[in-house]
Write a protein that holds these residues in place. Sequence first.
Motif, PDB file in Angstrom:
ATOM      1  N   TYR A  26       0.833  -1.201   0.000  1.00  0.00           N
ATOM      2  CA  TYR A  26       0.000   0.000   0.000  1.00  0.00           C
ATOM      3  C   TYR A  26       0.871   1.256   0.000  1.00  0.00           C
ATOM      4  O   TYR A  26       0.661   2.184  -0.790  1.00  0.00           O
ATOM      5  CB  TYR A  26      -0.919   0.006   1.216  1.00  0.00           C
ATOM      6  CG  TYR A  26      -1.771   1.243   1.329  1.00  0.00           C
ATOM      7  CD1 TYR A  26      -3.043   1.290   0.769  1.00  0.00           C
ATOM      8  CD2 TYR A  26      -1.309   2.385   1.984  1.00  0.00           C
ATOM      9  CE1 TYR A  26      -3.820   2.440   0.844  1.00  0.00           C
ATOM     10  CE2 TYR A  26      -2.067   3.537   2.065  1.00  0.00           C
ATOM     11  CZ  TYR A  26      -3.326   3.561   1.496  1.00  0.00           C
ATOM     12  OH  TYR A  26      -4.086   4.712   1.567  1.00  0.00           O
ATOM     13  N   LEU A  27       1.869   1.287   0.888  1.00  0.00           N
ATOM     14  CA  LEU A  27       2.703   2.475   1.015  1.00  0.00           C
ATOM     15  C   LEU A  27       3.507   2.741  -0.263  1.00  0.00           C
ATOM     16  O   LEU A  27       3.635   3.889  -0.691  1.00  0.00           O
ATOM     17  CB  LEU A  27       3.639   2.319   2.210  1.00  0.00           C
ATOM     18  CG  LEU A  27       2.957   2.360   3.583  1.00  0.00           C
ATOM     19  CD1 LEU A  27       3.930   1.925   4.673  1.00  0.00           C
ATOM     20  CD2 LEU A  27       2.408   3.746   3.881  1.00  0.00           C
ATOM     21  N   ASP A  28       4.028   1.684  -0.861  1.00  0.00           N
ATOM     22  CA  ASP A  28       4.775   1.877  -2.100  1.00  0.00           C
ATOM     23  C   ASP A  28       3.873   2.413  -3.206  1.00  0.00           C
ATOM     24  O   ASP A  28       4.239   3.345  -3.926  1.00  0.00           O
ATOM     25  CB  ASP A  28       5.410   0.557  -2.537  1.00  0.00           C
ATOM     26  CG  ASP A  28       6.153   0.701  -3.860  1.00  0.00           C
ATOM     27  OD1 ASP A  28       7.164   1.427  -3.888  1.00  0.00           O
ATOM     28  OD2 ASP A  28       5.695   0.123  -4.873  1.00  0.00           O
ATOM     29  N   GLU A  29       2.677   1.832  -3.320  1.00  0.00           N
ATOM     30  CA  GLU A  29       1.755   2.282  -4.373  1.00  0.00           C
ATOM     31  C   GLU A  29       1.245   3.693  -4.092  1.00  0.00           C
ATOM     32  O   GLU A  29       1.143   4.533  -5.007  1.00  0.00           O
ATOM     33  CB  GLU A  29       0.584   1.308  -4.493  1.00  0.00           C
ATOM     34  CG  GLU A  29      -0.297   1.512  -5.708  1.00  0.00           C
ATOM     35  CD  GLU A  29       0.404   1.159  -7.012  1.00  0.00           C
ATOM     36  OE1 GLU A  29       0.087   1.794  -8.038  1.00  0.00           O
ATOM     37  OE2 GLU A  29       1.263   0.253  -7.011  1.00  0.00           O
ATOM     38  N   ALA A  30       0.924   3.974  -2.832  1.00  0.00           N
ATOM     39  CA  ALA A  30       0.422   5.299  -2.472  1.00  0.00           C
ATOM     40  C   ALA A  30       1.491   6.364  -2.678  1.00  0.00           C
ATOM     41  O   ALA A  30       1.184   7.502  -3.077  1.00  0.00           O
ATOM     42  CB  ALA A  30      -0.052   5.306  -1.021  1.00  0.00           C
ATOM     43  N   ALA A  31       2.757   6.011  -2.421  1.00  0.00           N
ATOM     44  CA  ALA A  31       3.846   6.976  -2.617  1.00  0.00           C
ATOM     45  C   ALA A  31       3.971   7.379  -4.082  1.00  0.00           C
ATOM     46  O   ALA A  31       4.467   8.463  -4.385  1.00  0.00           O
ATOM     47  CB  ALA A  31       5.160   6.381  -2.116  1.00  0.00           C
ATOM     48  N   ARG A  32       3.524   6.519  -4.991  1.00  0.00           N
ATOM     49  CA  ARG A  32       3.546   6.841  -6.414  1.00  0.00           C
ATOM     50  C   ARG A  32       2.411   7.785  -6.804  1.00  0.00           C
ATOM     51  O   ARG A  32       2.520   8.505  -7.802  1.00  0.00           O
ATOM     52  CB  ARG A  32       3.385   5.567  -7.248  1.00  0.00           C
ATOM     53  CG  ARG A  32       4.428   4.515  -6.999  1.00  0.00           C
ATOM     54  CD  ARG A  32       3.991   3.169  -7.590  1.00  0.00           C
ATOM     55  NE  ARG A  32       4.938   2.122  -7.251  1.00  0.00           N
ATOM     56  CZ  ARG A  32       6.049   1.858  -7.930  1.00  0.00           C
ATOM     57  NH1 ARG A  32       6.324   2.561  -9.002  1.00  0.00           N
ATOM     58  NH2 ARG A  32       6.867   0.917  -7.540  1.00  0.00           N
ATOM     59  N   ARG A  33       1.332   7.770  -6.039  1.00  0.00           N
ATOM     60  CA  ARG A  33       0.083   8.379  -6.511  1.00  0.00           C
ATOM     61  C   ARG A  33      -0.366   9.606  -5.732  1.00  0.00           C
ATOM     62  O   ARG A  33      -1.116  10.426  -6.266  1.00  0.00           O
ATOM     63  CB  ARG A  33      -1.032   7.322  -6.488  1.00  0.00           C
ATOM     64  CG  ARG A  33      -0.752   6.183  -7.457  1.00  0.00           C
ATOM     65  CD  ARG A  33      -1.751   5.054  -7.331  1.00  0.00           C
ATOM     66  NE  ARG A  33      -1.441   3.982  -8.278  1.00  0.00           N
ATOM     67  CZ  ARG A  33      -1.875   3.940  -9.542  1.00  0.00           C
ATOM     68  NH1 ARG A  33      -2.657   4.902  -9.992  1.00  0.00           N
ATOM     69  NH2 ARG A  33      -1.536   2.949 -10.333  1.00  0.00           N
TER      70      ARG A  33
END
Length: 496
Positions: free
Chosen positions: A262-269
């Motif tokens: 979640y954190l990796d994906e959210a950091a992209r978005r």
Amino acid sequence: MSASDEAELVAWLKERSERIIETACARIFLAGDVAWKVKRSADLGYVDFRTVERRKWALDRELEFNRTAAPDIYRRVRALTRAADGGFAWEGGGEAVDYALEMRRFDDRAVLSNDPSVIDGDLAERLGRTIARLHAEAPLRPQGGDSALAFTVGSNAKLFAELKDRLDPARIDELITKSAAELERQRPLLQARRDAGFSRRCHGDLHLANILIEAGKPVLFDCIEFADILSDLDVQYDLAFLLMDLDFRGRRDAGVRVLSAYLDEAARRFPSSIWDGLAALPLMLSVRAGVRTHVTAHGGEVETARAYLEAAIAHMSPAPAVLAAVGGFSGTGKTTFARAIAPGLGRSPGAVVLRTDEARKRLAGAGPVDRLPPEIYTPDFYARVYDTLFETARAALNGGQAVVLDATFTEPALRARAQALAAECGVPFHGAWLAAPLEVLEARVGGRVGDASDATVEVLRDQARRHAGQTVDWRHVDAAAPSAATAAAWLKELTR
């Protein structure tokens, strides 16, 4: 609608159904490949569905909100009208007596609450990334965020007061006091996150009973539609329900994989840093466990309620953070090892795994498993990747969350930098150096698919040529052995 009219309508729908599912707010009638959801005509305290207009309003919102995550399930709202013979008809010419939400019927055995053991690493990864994408695309709700969390803290306290004859009054008072104090301590952070765009229209009820797996993909359904104060949330508070549920069911391994993805994906978005919010995660987990405490207690499940109460209190006294680093040549299984040790480090749901492989994809604007061209791997880009890794780790550690760094760490300066970061943040450091015969590593690297790593056999051989024989003072791990066993042994060593 009168009680007799409601009973008559329920009987009419029941005759045309194979099975009925009863919930506090609704009845769901299953027939063939269709499900009809009808709201109960009742004032439940937290929501009043006594008028047909209010029930239709709720169903319209339920259709709108759920179509984002489950467009193939939620179809339309249809009127139930009086027929000329006094019975009922679908959208006939008579007066609308009630409304029903038409849904595609799905296999309820595929709902994750039935068997949380099916959540393997890949599914947990998809869950975390799916939720992050939905949150990033959700409408902003600046009126929510901290106010929504504060509402639930207050609501929990009022509902706990009704349970002192069934649950330990001293433990209830302890939770109420700790929750209120932690809310005030975290309020500046929560307000800053609201202002930074992390308050969105969320699912609101994101636990395992509302997640379905179809064709290997997670489908989120049955979000809250009847009260904005319960759905206009800080996105991390929305995620916290799932993390708490996994933790309560003994699946910290799945929970920390969900959180890391979640954190990796959210950091992209998201346009702002997602990492600082981890400081409020224990409060959010506790509040979610508190909700389950009074829900299960009022449902007559007193022993389960006691367990939730203890979980809620435990989340308010989290284990301290630690920093672990896993290094080694490509193919040593660093990521597998890092993910295996993560649930055993720090507070719930465990240590966030930060990978250089994912950090470089974020920096390059690529997807998590996209291949990057060789020319991007310049010394400057290499330095930026490690800078990002350490900056992210610092934010997570300062927020109280344990971290596992997953990188080659072939350079002594980078290993020293990891240890210095732990000292700077005032947390213990634990290093693991993985090693295995070169032929084993070559076979692994050559056979990799669908992973964030871009390493090739040629890259591996270059690592071995430049760094073979170096002395590494981290605890050495046999990377040729099964990772689960070596990870368990490594964690056990930490407690000696």
